[in-house]
Motif scaffolding. Structure first.
Motif, PDB file in Angstrom:
ATOM      1  N   LEU A 288     -13.497  14.596  18.100  1.00  0.00           N
ATOM      2  CA  LEU A 288     -12.592  14.272  16.994  1.00  0.00           C
ATOM      3  C   LEU A 288     -11.298  13.689  17.550  1.00  0.00           C
ATOM      4  O   LEU A 288     -10.710  14.235  18.486  1.00  0.00           O
ATOM      5  N   LEU A 289     -10.866  12.576  16.966  1.00  0.00           N
ATOM      6  CA  LEU A 289      -9.594  11.944  17.311  1.00  0.00           C
ATOM      7  C   LEU A 289      -8.734  11.900  16.052  1.00  0.00           C
ATOM      8  O   LEU A 289      -9.002  11.134  15.127  1.00  0.00           O
ATOM      9  N   ALA A 290      -7.707  12.737  15.986  1.00  0.00           N
ATOM     10  CA  ALA A 290      -6.785  12.764  14.849  1.00  0.00           C
ATOM     11  C   ALA A 290      -5.602  11.848  15.161  1.00  0.00           C
ATOM     12  O   ALA A 290      -4.994  11.958  16.234  1.00  0.00           O
ATOM     13  N   ILE A 291      -5.277  10.959  14.225  1.00  0.00           N
ATOM     14  CA  ILE A 291      -4.196   9.992  14.433  1.00  0.00           C
ATOM     15  C   ILE A 291      -3.203  10.086  13.280  1.00  0.00           C
ATOM     16  O   ILE A 291      -3.577   9.919  12.119  1.00  0.00           O
ATOM     17  N   ASN A 292      -1.949  10.356  13.598  1.00  0.00           N
ATOM     18  CA  ASN A 292      -0.844  10.302  12.645  1.00  0.00           C
ATOM     19  C   ASN A 292       0.233   9.383  13.197  1.00  0.00           C
ATOM     20  O   ASN A 292       0.212   9.029  14.377  1.00  0.00           O
ATOM     21  N   SER A 293       1.185   9.016  12.364  1.00  0.00           N
ATOM     22  CA  SER A 293       2.283   8.162  12.825  1.00  0.00           C
ATOM     23  C   SER A 293       3.615   8.892  12.690  1.00  0.00           C
ATOM     24  O   SER A 293       3.803   9.707  11.773  1.00  0.00           O
ATOM     25  N   ALA A 294       4.520   8.603  13.598  1.00  0.00           N
ATOM     26  CA  ALA A 294       5.782   9.337  13.676  1.00  0.00           C
ATOM     27  C   ALA A 294       6.674   9.111  12.468  1.00  0.00           C
ATOM     28  O   ALA A 294       7.564   9.926  12.194  1.00  0.00           O
TER      29      ALA A 294
END
Length: 353
Positions: A288-294
């Motif tokens: 799993l690769l979780a991606i959020n933005s700052a």
């Protein structure tokens, strides 16, 4: 239950260059569908689009399918945006010459069954669990896909991806949730959603969903949605003067109000009430690769929630995309250029399970 696929458009329409390949669409129809509330529908329609063709191995298992799930108020067509379609390019991580991409319109959205079709507030109050069940049936019963190389989603679709990873761990090789957190919606995020619900329900002109014209409360709800999902630097560049800022927001609200139904919006935001994958994160077995933005106001990194929870995901990794000219606040989830550097190698390393 009986099930059929209708309105299957098998034309060989070709997308723009970055998304070349077979493009189909259709509607999967489920009958006598029950919901977690105890309500039911005699017929539930899920509209979908696909790119490319499924490829099966010697055992007959589909090995190249990718399910992409959209956000609240969106639909599968949002992944034809030029900000996202570079992923489909020849040699890209979702090259449609090699990848079978599935793009549903979820319950309550797009061209799928929704309150504004006629039932209005009599439409079943679906939740995220109901939506994921319908997505699974579309994939397995409607499209006859028994395995997914990847499940990915943006915003609401991000949350659905976490639920897929827990509920159907054996069906996928990998998972990429973009722009959400794997826990119950609370704090400011829940408060903003609550205000959206109350702006609509509390408007006397809503008339318990039986309005003749869109109630004024819809405009108030859209204003909160704008604040939730926007990026200050992006808007400053788009509207650097007083007059341009006034014109921008006036035009945005007019366009969104013309394209939005109050009952549909109410149901869409209410559906998140049953979301909480946090108790079962250890059940996730796929990488799993979780991606959020700052710069995401909806999922602010200063809360530290993802950092605390990702350690419970056996093969989980978390990437926080730094704020830049490429990021767009919450909407960074659809800007492939902002996160492809992490996404592409993750997809390339996925092993069949």
């Amino acid at each position: 239950m009986n099930r059929t696929i209708i309105a299957l458009a098998l034309g060989s329409a070709v997308l723009a260059a970055p998304a070349a390949g077979q493009r189909d669409s259709g509607t999967f129809v489920m009958h006598d569908v029950g919901f977690a509330t105890g309500d039911s529908l005699p017929e539930l329609r899920l509209y979908y689009r696909t790119l490319g063709r499924p490829q099966r191995d010697a055992a007959g298992t589909v090995r190249n399918a990718v399910l992409i799930l959209h956000g609240t108020g969106g639909n599968g067509a949002q992944f034809f945006s030029p900000l996202f379609t570079p992923l489909y390019r020849p040699g890209g991580p979702l090259d449609t010459a090699r990848t079978y991409v599935i793009l549903p319109d979820d319950i309550g959205h797009g061209r799928s069954s929704k309150p504004s079709d006629g039932l209005r507030a009599r439409f079943p109050h679906y939740g995220y669990q109901d939506m994921v069940t319908a997505e699974y049936r579309l994939v397995t019963e409607g499209l006859h896909v028994d395995h997914l190389r990847l499940v990915m989603g943006t915003s609401m679709g991000c949350m659905h991806a976490w639920l897929w990873a827990e509920r159907y761990p054996a069906i996928m090789d990998g998972v990429v949730p973009l722009a959400c957190l794997p826990r119950q919606i609370a704090g400011r995020n829940r408060m903003l959603r609550k205000m959206i619900l109350e702006d609509i329900r509390g408007d006397p002109e809503w008339q318990c969903g039986e309005y003749a014209a869109q109630p004024p409360g819809l405009s108030a709800a859209l204003q909160i949605l704008f604040v939730m999902s926007s990026s200050a630097p992006v808007l400053q560049r788009a509207a650097p003067s007083r007059d341009s800022a006034d014109a921008y927001i006036t035009g945005w609200l007019a366009a969104r109000r013309a394209a939005t139904d109050a009952n549909d919006k109410l149901y869409q935001f209410d559906a998140s009430r049953d979301y909480d994958p946090s108790p079962d994160l250890e059940r996730i077995t796929a990488p799993l690769l979780a991606i959020n933005s700052a710069d995401d106001v909806i999922n602010p990194p200063e809360l530290g929630i993802m950092e605390r929870l990702i350690s419970r995901v056996r093969h989980g990794r978390y990437v926080l995309v730094p704020t830049s000219d490429q990021t767009r606040g919450h909407g960074t989830h659809t800007v492939a250029a902002a996160w492809e550097r992490w996404f592409a190698p993750f997809v390339a390393r996925l092993q069949p399970r």
